[in-house]
Design an enzyme around this catalytic site. Structure first.
Site, PDB file in Angstrom:
ATOM      1  N   PRO A  23       3.598   2.848  13.023  1.00 51.76           N
ATOM      2  CA  PRO A  23       3.515   3.986  12.102  1.00 51.76           C
ATOM      3  C   PRO A  23       2.818   3.559  10.821  1.00 51.76           C
ATOM      4  O   PRO A  23       3.193   2.561  10.208  1.00 51.76           O
ATOM      5  CB  PRO A  23       4.993   4.331  11.846  1.00 51.76           C
ATOM      6  CG  PRO A  23       5.733   3.058  12.128  1.00 51.76           C
ATOM      7  CD  PRO A  23       4.966   2.344  13.192  1.00 51.76           C
ATOM      8  N   GLN A  79       9.257   7.565  12.918  1.00 52.99           N
ATOM      9  CA  GLN A  79       9.854   6.569  12.031  1.00 52.99           C
ATOM     10  C   GLN A  79      10.453   7.237  10.802  1.00 52.99           C
ATOM     11  O   GLN A  79       9.785   8.005  10.112  1.00 52.99           O
ATOM     12  CB  GLN A  79       8.832   5.514  11.585  1.00 52.99           C
ATOM     13  CG  GLN A  79       9.524   4.367  10.836  1.00 52.99           C
ATOM     14  CD  GLN A  79       8.563   3.346  10.261  1.00 52.99           C
ATOM     15  OE1 GLN A  79       7.801   3.649   9.360  1.00 52.99           O
ATOM     16  NE2 GLN A  79       8.614   2.121  10.772  1.00 52.99           N
ATOM     17  N   CYS A 110       7.992  -1.806   4.100  1.00 55.08           N
ATOM     18  CA  CYS A 110       7.068  -1.416   3.039  1.00 55.08           C
ATOM     19  C   CYS A 110       7.134  -2.389   1.858  1.00 55.08           C
ATOM     20  O   CYS A 110       8.204  -2.593   1.286  1.00 55.08           O
ATOM     21  CB  CYS A 110       7.373   0.000   2.560  1.00 55.08           C
ATOM     22  SG  CYS A 110       6.183   0.568   1.328  1.00 55.08           S
ATOM     23  N   LYS A 152      11.977  -1.882  12.341  1.00 59.56           N
ATOM     24  CA  LYS A 152      10.791  -2.700  12.073  1.00 59.56           C
ATOM     25  C   LYS A 152      10.934  -3.279  10.675  1.00 59.56           C
ATOM     26  O   LYS A 152      11.180  -2.542   9.709  1.00 59.56           O
ATOM     27  CB  LYS A 152       9.524  -1.852  12.186  1.00 59.56           C
ATOM     28  CG  LYS A 152       8.220  -2.609  11.950  1.00 59.56           C
ATOM     29  CD  LYS A 152       7.017  -1.723  12.299  1.00 59.56           C
ATOM     30  CE  LYS A 152       5.704  -2.472  12.100  1.00 59.56           C
ATOM     31  NZ  LYS A 152       5.274  -2.488  10.682  1.00 59.56           N
ATOM     32  N   GLY A 215       1.327  -8.097  13.520  1.00 55.12           N
ATOM     33  CA  GLY A 215       0.566  -8.848  12.528  1.00 55.12           C
ATOM     34  C   GLY A 215      -0.629  -9.537  13.142  1.00 55.12           C
ATOM     35  O   GLY A 215      -0.482 -10.409  14.003  1.00 55.12           O
ATOM     36  N   ASP A 216      -1.840  -9.129  12.719  1.00 59.23           N
ATOM     37  CA  ASP A 216      -3.099  -9.774  13.103  1.00 59.23           C
ATOM     38  C   ASP A 216      -3.426  -9.630  14.585  1.00 59.23           C
ATOM     39  O   ASP A 216      -3.925 -10.551  15.225  1.00 59.23           O
ATOM     40  CB  ASP A 216      -3.097 -11.253  12.703  1.00 59.23           C
ATOM     41  CG  ASP A 216      -3.002 -11.460  11.198  1.00 59.23           C
ATOM     42  OD1 ASP A 216      -3.135 -10.462  10.463  1.00 59.23           O
ATOM     43  OD2 ASP A 216      -2.784 -12.607  10.764  1.00 59.23           O
ATOM     44  N   GLY A 238      -1.184  -2.381  14.145  1.00 57.32           N
ATOM     45  CA  GLY A 238      -1.373  -1.571  12.953  1.00 57.32           C
ATOM     46  C   GLY A 238      -2.833  -1.502  12.559  1.00 57.32           C
ATOM     47  O   GLY A 238      -3.641  -0.821  13.190  1.00 57.32           O
ATOM     48  N   ARG A 239      -3.210  -2.272  11.534  1.00 63.52           N
ATOM     49  CA  ARG A 239      -4.553  -2.161  10.953  1.00 63.52           C
ATOM     50  C   ARG A 239      -5.680  -2.452  11.932  1.00 63.52           C
ATOM     51  O   ARG A 239      -6.801  -1.986  11.748  1.00 63.52           O
ATOM     52  CB  ARG A 239      -4.660  -3.106   9.747  1.00 63.52           C
ATOM     53  CG  ARG A 239      -3.741  -2.746   8.589  1.00 63.52           C
ATOM     54  CD  ARG A 239      -3.735  -3.830   7.517  1.00 63.52           C
ATOM     55  NE  ARG A 239      -3.340  -5.106   8.089  1.00 63.52           N
ATOM     56  CZ  ARG A 239      -3.888  -6.270   7.761  1.00 63.52           C
ATOM     57  NH1 ARG A 239      -4.861  -6.328   6.868  1.00 63.52           N
ATOM     58  NH2 ARG A 239      -3.464  -7.388   8.316  1.00 63.52           N
TER      59      ARG A 239
END
Length: 379
Positions: A23, A79, A110, A152, A215-216, A238-239
């Site tokens: 999310p 979420q 966050c 998360k 992550g990554d 995510g990104r």
């Protein structure tokens, strides 16, 4: 790679392959999730952007509009963000009782200062009893609906205050049905490298529910490597998928041992961008949709040779007709640039985490922080 790493169960739901769209505030709305599902597996998990529990309880119109899922999107994964056990429980009852979602994820990742300074987001798991109370209340509210609750979180506040092992054990004890670790501290924000060894440590600590790594994850090779190195049960992306919704097709192929699809040419990327625009227009109308689409332009065109004028024009687009005109000016045969497979989205630099005064004095203080649930952000 063993079969157990290709799929997992979260409550009654089989996630196959074991890939979850993270999310992301302002990103994973109904349009972007649908686009990712079109490239990936319909049985992977695509999580709606974070929703504030208090806004659900107060029936905020904008928030209720954000809780939208496409026909056939199942399970519908939402979420929730909150700091108060009672508010999280009430929001859970509303969302599940009114048939808005099938799965509740909870946000403890966050790192944004306006959230952590109130004790929310990545700051909250330091308060072990409060964290446990929130998970327990959310699980109890979801139980009559047979809906799984997951959590998360990050490694911790900073290198001196790691919370992830306690958070994992507490979530497991209080009835969460899976956990996901973003392998950075809040102080790192999105900078540097994720420490995947933390995912492995969490997986060794929490043994009765799935542990997912985050992550990554930027390439198909990354997903295979994370699972092999950490033993995690699945990955959260995510990104890495910003401007690259087709990444889910590449990840699915990697986890099923199939050939990785060829990356798209600029013409194909433009067609995907236009599809994104039409999905946004269906949900939000043309004005808001085109305004929202602008932030995706740099991600879609990362590394491609557009030229400054054309790039700026895409970033200011106001209508579908204008978008079509700009797409017509592209070199549709331009190959996908190798450098565009790396990090994208916000990275920033590490920094001190802003916390409420005295926050670190007593990790067993279960009192609810004042005003933290007024914030809207993701992590």
């Amino acid at each position: 790679m063993s079969g157990s790493t290709r799929s997992l169960r979260i409550g009654p739901y089989r996630v196959d392959p074991a890939v979850v769209l993270a999310p992301m505030a302002g990103i994973t709305n109904i349009a972007f999730r649908q686009l990712c599902r079109e490239f990936g597996s319909s049985t992977s998990l695509y999580v709606c952007e974070m929703i504030t529990a208090r806004a659900v309880v107060e029936r905020d119109a904008k928030t209720m509009h954000m809780i939208s899922f496409a026909d056939g999107e199942h399970p519908r994964s939402l979420q929730l963000y909150g700091v108060d056990p009672a508010t999280m429980a009430e929001a859970t009852k509303i969302v599940l009782g009114e048939g808005m979602a099938d799965h509740i994820d909870t946000n403890w990742g966050c790192p944004v200062a306006k959230v952590t300074r109130k004790g929310g987001g990545a700051a909250l798991p330091f308060k072990r009893k409060l964290f446990g109370n929130i998970i327990a209340a959310t699980v109890a509210a979801a139980e009559p609906f047979k809906a799984p609750v997951t959590a998360k979180f990050r490694v911790g506040i900073d290198d001196e205050h790691h919370t992830y092992l306690d958070a994992g054990r507490i979530a497991e004890t209080e009835g969460a049905q899976a956990i996901a670790l973003h392998a950075r501290t809040a102080a790192q924000r999105y900078s540097g490298q994720a420490d995947w060894s933390r995912i492995r440590r969490l997986k060794e600590t929490v043994t009765t529910i799935p542990v997912l790594g985050n992550g990554d994850i930027f390439t198909a090779g990354d997903v295979v490597r994370m699972i092999e190195e950490t033993g995690c049960d699945g990955v959260v992306v995510g990104r890495g998928c910003l401007g690259r919704p087709w990444l889910f097709g590449e990840l699915e192929a990697a986890l099923r041992g199939k050939p990785i699809p060829e990356p798209p040419t600029l013409g194909k990327v433009a067609a995907i961008l236009r599809r994104h625009a039409t999905l946004l227009i269906e949900h939000d109308g043309p004005h808001k949709a085109m305004r929202d689409l602008r932030k995706h332009m740099a991600w879609y065109f990362m590394g491609f040779p557009l030229g400054g004028d054309l790039r700026r024009a895409f970033a200011m687009v106001e209508s579908l007709a204008e978008l079509d005109d700009l797409i017509g000016q592209l070199d549709h045969d331009a190959p996908f640039p190798e450098e565009a497979t790396g990090p994208r989205g916000r990275q920033g630099s590490p920094g001190k985490v802003t916390l409420p005064e005295g926050w670190l004095n007593d990790p067993d203080d279960a009192s609810v922080p004042h005003g933290a649930d007024l914030m809207h952000s993701g992590g």
